[in-house]
Motif scaffolding. Structure first.
Motif, PDB file in Angstrom:
ATOM      1  N   MET B   1       0.821  -1.215   0.000  1.00 17.62           N
ATOM      2  CA  MET B   1       0.000   0.000   0.000  1.00 17.62           C
ATOM      3  C   MET B   1       0.860   1.272   0.000  1.00 17.62           C
ATOM      4  O   MET B   1       0.436   2.304  -0.442  1.00 17.62           O
ATOM      5  N   TYR B   2       2.096   1.140   0.526  1.00 19.55           N
ATOM      6  CA  TYR B   2       2.912   2.338   0.656  1.00 19.55           C
ATOM      7  C   TYR B   2       4.104   2.333  -0.286  1.00 19.55           C
ATOM      8  O   TYR B   2       4.650   1.287  -0.613  1.00 19.55           O
ATOM      9  N   MET B   3       4.467   3.518  -0.716  1.00 19.84           N
ATOM     10  CA  MET B   3       5.625   3.647  -1.572  1.00 19.84           C
ATOM     11  C   MET B   3       6.455   4.800  -1.053  1.00 19.84           C
ATOM     12  O   MET B   3       5.927   5.852  -0.689  1.00 19.84           O
ATOM     13  N   TYR B   4       7.774   4.588  -1.014  1.00 19.45           N
ATOM     14  CA  TYR B   4       8.660   5.637  -0.535  1.00 19.45           C
ATOM     15  C   TYR B   4       9.097   6.509  -1.705  1.00 19.45           C
ATOM     16  O   TYR B   4       9.445   6.012  -2.773  1.00 19.45           O
ATOM     17  N   LEU B   5       9.048   7.819  -1.498  1.00 19.68           N
ATOM     18  CA  LEU B   5       9.432   8.760  -2.547  1.00 19.68           C
ATOM     19  C   LEU B   5      10.826   9.279  -2.256  1.00 19.68           C
ATOM     20  O   LEU B   5      11.030  10.005  -1.289  1.00 19.68           O
ATOM     21  N   PRO B   6      11.812   8.891  -3.079  1.00 20.62           N
ATOM     22  CA  PRO B   6      13.208   9.159  -2.718  1.00 20.62           C
ATOM     23  C   PRO B   6      13.612  10.626  -2.779  1.00 20.62           C
ATOM     24  O   PRO B   6      14.605  11.010  -2.171  1.00 20.62           O
ATOM     25  N   ILE B   7      12.873  11.471  -3.486  1.00 18.51           N
ATOM     26  CA  ILE B   7      13.226  12.898  -3.540  1.00 18.51           C
ATOM     27  C   ILE B   7      12.413  13.664  -2.498  1.00 18.51           C
ATOM     28  O   ILE B   7      12.929  14.506  -1.777  1.00 18.51           O
ATOM     29  N   ALA B   8      11.142  13.355  -2.420  1.00 22.59           N
ATOM     30  CA  ALA B   8      10.282  14.018  -1.432  1.00 22.59           C
ATOM     31  C   ALA B   8      10.625  13.547  -0.019  1.00 22.59           C
ATOM     32  O   ALA B   8      10.271  14.198   0.955  1.00 22.59           O
ATOM     33  N   LEU B   9      11.323  12.405   0.092  1.00 20.85           N
ATOM     34  CA  LEU B   9      11.737  11.844   1.382  1.00 20.85           C
ATOM     35  C   LEU B   9      10.546  11.579   2.295  1.00 20.85           C
ATOM     36  O   LEU B   9      10.563  11.911   3.472  1.00 20.85           O
ATOM     37  N   THR B  10       9.522  11.008   1.723  1.00 16.77           N
ATOM     38  CA  THR B  10       8.394  10.635   2.551  1.00 16.77           C
ATOM     39  C   THR B  10       7.713   9.424   1.918  1.00 16.77           C
ATOM     40  O   THR B  10       8.023   9.050   0.793  1.00 16.77           O
ATOM     41  N   SER B  11       6.819   8.816   2.667  1.00 15.57           N
ATOM     42  CA  SER B  11       6.146   7.620   2.197  1.00 15.57           C
ATOM     43  C   SER B  11       4.674   7.950   1.997  1.00 15.57           C
ATOM     44  O   SER B  11       4.087   8.656   2.804  1.00 15.57           O
ATOM     45  N   ASN B  13       0.645   6.522   0.563  1.00 16.61           N
ATOM     46  CA  ASN B  13      -0.236   5.432   0.163  1.00 16.61           C
ATOM     47  C   ASN B  13      -0.468   5.596  -1.339  1.00 16.61           C
ATOM     48  O   ASN B  13      -1.027   6.592  -1.787  1.00 16.61           O
ATOM     49  N   TYR B  14      -0.033   4.604  -2.132  1.00 23.65           N
ATOM     50  CA  TYR B  14      -0.089   4.846  -3.575  1.00 23.65           C
ATOM     51  C   TYR B  14      -1.495   4.874  -4.145  1.00 23.65           C
ATOM     52  O   TYR B  14      -1.746   5.493  -5.171  1.00 23.65           O
ATOM     53  N   LEU B  15      -2.442   4.229  -3.448  1.00 19.96           N
ATOM     54  CA  LEU B  15      -3.826   4.294  -3.922  1.00 19.96           C
ATOM     55  C   LEU B  15      -4.360   5.729  -3.855  1.00 19.96           C
ATOM     56  O   LEU B  15      -5.057   6.201  -4.754  1.00 19.96           O
ATOM     57  N   VAL B  16      -4.002   6.415  -2.769  1.00 24.28           N
ATOM     58  CA  VAL B  16      -4.435   7.809  -2.606  1.00 24.28           C
ATOM     59  C   VAL B  16      -3.870   8.672  -3.730  1.00 24.28           C
ATOM     60  O   VAL B  16      -4.578   9.479  -4.343  1.00 24.28           O
ATOM     61  N   VAL B  17      -2.566   8.472  -4.029  1.00 25.81           N
ATOM     62  CA  VAL B  17      -1.910   9.316  -5.033  1.00 25.81           C
ATOM     63  C   VAL B  17      -2.470   9.045  -6.435  1.00 25.81           C
ATOM     64  O   VAL B  17      -2.749   9.978  -7.193  1.00 25.81           O
ATOM     65  N   ASP B 245      10.075  14.650  -8.157  1.00 25.84           N
ATOM     66  CA  ASP B 245      10.141  13.281  -7.653  1.00 25.84           C
ATOM     67  C   ASP B 245       9.508  12.367  -8.697  1.00 25.84           C
ATOM     68  O   ASP B 245       8.289  12.358  -8.881  1.00 25.84           O
ATOM     69  N   PHE B 246      10.345  11.617  -9.376  1.00 21.41           N
ATOM     70  CA  PHE B 246       9.894  10.809 -10.503  1.00 21.41           C
ATOM     71  C   PHE B 246       8.884   9.748 -10.075  1.00 21.41           C
ATOM     72  O   PHE B 246       7.907   9.502 -10.776  1.00 21.41           O
ATOM     73  N   PHE B 247       9.105   9.126  -8.927  1.00 24.38           N
ATOM     74  CA  PHE B 247       8.170   8.098  -8.462  1.00 24.38           C
ATOM     75  C   PHE B 247       6.794   8.696  -8.172  1.00 24.38           C
ATOM     76  O   PHE B 247       5.763   8.129  -8.510  1.00 24.38           O
ATOM     77  N   LEU B 248       6.811   9.860  -7.543  1.00 20.36           N
ATOM     78  CA  LEU B 248       5.547  10.531  -7.246  1.00 20.36           C
ATOM     79  C   LEU B 248       4.834  10.880  -8.549  1.00 20.36           C
ATOM     80  O   LEU B 248       3.624  10.658  -8.696  1.00 20.36           O
TER      81      LEU B 248
END
Lengths: 264, 308
Positions: B1-11, B13-17, B245-248
């Motif tokens: 459910m969670y994904m860490y964002l390496p630039i934003a430095l926070t985790s 919930n990917y469903l929310v995003v 943040d590419f992942f975000l």
């Protein structure tokens, strides 16, 4: 013992006084030890914080205080104020000097009850003691209401879970293996990569009678590490890659919908 | 459910995003706006630092607008000639706006001025669009054919038709000097840079009311212009500030590219005036939210630097 010696160096003058006490507590009971597990917290893509187990041995008669923190640093923050007497806006900058990046305390009992004020201040235990060690400056040189803004600072940091004081959370056992303690700390994902120090203080009759210290590291690994490295070192390429992926994704989904008969 | 964002430095919930991406992408496809004025505050609410929220949102908008633009292109709703002129003007205006903001900041009190401009602009544009399209909808019920005929012809004669470089914009069905969209592009670019937003919500009304383009072409052309603006912003932010943040962005765009398609499909079913009144209501709702933020005391009086 090595960790104890490291601690000694950091406290210079205090060390000499403490040595006697350590010798005393060591001879009457047992040495204070602290171990943290894991020593390295790895930030992977699915990272959402970690469980840190800190355990060790201590004298049965002592209370314990465990502090996880970073070296003090200076942090600039925007502050809200009323602009033109009407609306709330970020209209100033405050510099907090000498604040740790993380400040998590766990104890066996209420701090105020087990330590005297001088010791609280000396080891910066509790927000009141921490606040006295921190100075706050307004970048425009305006006077600062220290207590108000330090309180706001703590509230922000507590909201992010990187500051916290939990009293009476360390559990102890007295058995064949001597007197041991253990605590599992919920390590917040909001804490940034870096090195964190763990300090364990043994307390008796209002004073700190022994200390032990260790540390652990939080670092990005794998894809998370590679991506953040690229963002910094090959930023132009990184930006172009981000754009290409976005454009391709957009066109691809547009094309799929066309095939699916979404458009006429 | 969670994904860490390496630039934003926070985790997160990917469903929310992904859900946020879907919702804002839908608005892009429907109205031809980037939706940054909605997305950036939403990202900040889930714990993304303001500078990273704004920059990463630009990256996400690239995907949503590419997706929406692609579909609108096939529907014949993109006036590329007009879009290029507006974009070029917008780039120039953006550069000017950044300089203006530096001068204003140095002079002090700029943030108050900017915030007020933003609120007045949003409120003004929103109210005007709301009442104009409300009146049009009422009239439309009585005589739909007459309305369509009345809206189509562009104003002839006067100062604008005496300008050089008169160009026929086929897709929009108007003839206009090329200088007009260029100048309007500069105007929107300056405002957008000063307010720290993409400018879609100003560009769309400009195309509707000043260039008198048909609503569906406005949406397609708006997406075209937003696409190029956000490509530029993403690369600049990544290169100079390292705040993308590419992942975000990836999580957001998974939602937004589909949202943009749904929005485009939905838009086809709606009349131009219905689209206008919906956009007006969203712009007004955002205005109310900003006004409340300004008037009510924040629960926390400290914040990290960055953002608008």
């Amino acid at each position: 013992m090595k960790t104890i010696m490291n601690r000694m160096k950091q406290w210079g003058a205090v060390a000499a006084a403490l040595l006697g006490l350590i010798a005393f507590s060591a001879s009457t009971s047992q040495a204070l030890t602290a171990e943290v597990s894991p020593r390295e917290v790895e930030i992977t893509m699915s990272y959402h914080g970690a469980k840190l187990t800190i355990s060790g041995q201590s004298a049965a008669s002592d209370d314990l205080v465990l502090k996880i923190s970073t070296e003090p640093r200076d942090t600039a923050m925007k502050r809200y104020g009323k602009a033109a007497g009407l609306v709330w806006m970020k209209n100033g900058t405050l510099e907090f000097k000498g604040v740790p990046g993380v400040y998590l305390l766990n104890t066996t009992a209420d701090l105020q009850r087990i330590l005297d004020d001088a010791s609280l201040a000396e080891y910066r235990l509790g927000y009141e003691a921490l606040g006295k060690a921190v100075s706050i400056e307004d970048l425009k040189g305006e006077p600062v209401d220290h207590d108000k803004w330090f309180d706001q600072f703590i509230r922000l940091k507590e909201k992010e879970a990187i500051y916290g004081i939990k009293e009476g959370t360390i559990t102890r056992q007295h058995g064949e293996n001597g007197n041991t303690f253990k605590i599992v700390v919920d390590w917040p994902y909001q804490a940034q990569p870096g090195t964190y120090k763990v300090e364990l203080l043994a307390v008796n009759s209002g004073k700190v009678v022994d200390t032990a210290a260790t540390s652990f590291e939080v670092k990005r690994v794998g894809t998370a590490a590679a991506l953040s490295k690229m963002a910094l070192e090959q930023s132009l390429l990184y930006g172009i890659m981000a754009v290409i992926v976005a454009v391709v994704a957009g066109f691809a989904v547009g094309a799929i919908f066309k095939k699916g008969g979404g458009a006429h | 459910m969670y994904m860490y964002l390496p630039i934003a430095l926070t985790s997160v919930n990917y469903l929310v995003v992904v859900g946020l991406g879907l919702a804002v992408g839908l608005l892009s496809g429907l109205f031809g706006v980037g939706g940054g004025f909605l997305m950036t505050p939403l990202l900040m609410m889930i714990g993304i630092p303001p500078t990273i929220a704004a920059a990463t949102d630009a990256n996400q908008i690239v995907a949503a607008s590419a997706s929406g633009c692609f579909s609108h292109w096939r529907l014949g709703n993109v006036d590329a000639k007009m879009g290029i002129l507006l974009t070029l003007g917008g780039f120039a205006g953006g550069a000017v706006g950044v300089q203006i903001i530096k001068i204003l900041r140095a002079a002090g009190g700029a943030d108050f001025l900017i915030k007020m401009t933003y609120v007045l602009m949003l409120g003004g544009v929103g109210s005007f669009m709301f009442f104009e399209s409300l009146a049009a909808l009422k009239k439309n019920k009585q005589a739909p054919a007459a309305k369509a005929a009345a809206a189509a012809p562009a104003k002839k004669g006067g100062f604008l038709s005496s300008l050089p470089l008169q160009t026929h914009f086929e897709k929009s069905g108007i003839t206009q000097s090329a200088i007009v969209p260029l100048v309007l592009g500069v105007f929107v670019g300056v405002l957008a840079a000063i307010m720290g937003v993409g400018g879609g919500f100003i560009m769309v009304p400009v195309m509707i009311y000043l260039l008198r383009m048909p609503m569906h072409v406005v949406v397609g052309t708006g997406l075209f212009q937003v696409l190029f603006t956000c490509i530029e912003v993403t690369i600049l932010q990544a290169h100079q500030n390292h705040t993308v943040d590419f992942f975000l962005a990836l999580l957001l765009l998974i939602g937004s590219v589909f949202g943009a398609q749904i929005g485009t499909a939905l838009g086809k079913k709606l009349h131009g005036d219905q689209l206008k009144i919906l956009l007006a209501m969203i712009v007004l709702a955002v205005t109310v939210k900003i006004v409340l933020e300004l008037v009510l005391e924040p629960s926390l009086l400290l914040a990290y630097a960055g953002g608008h």
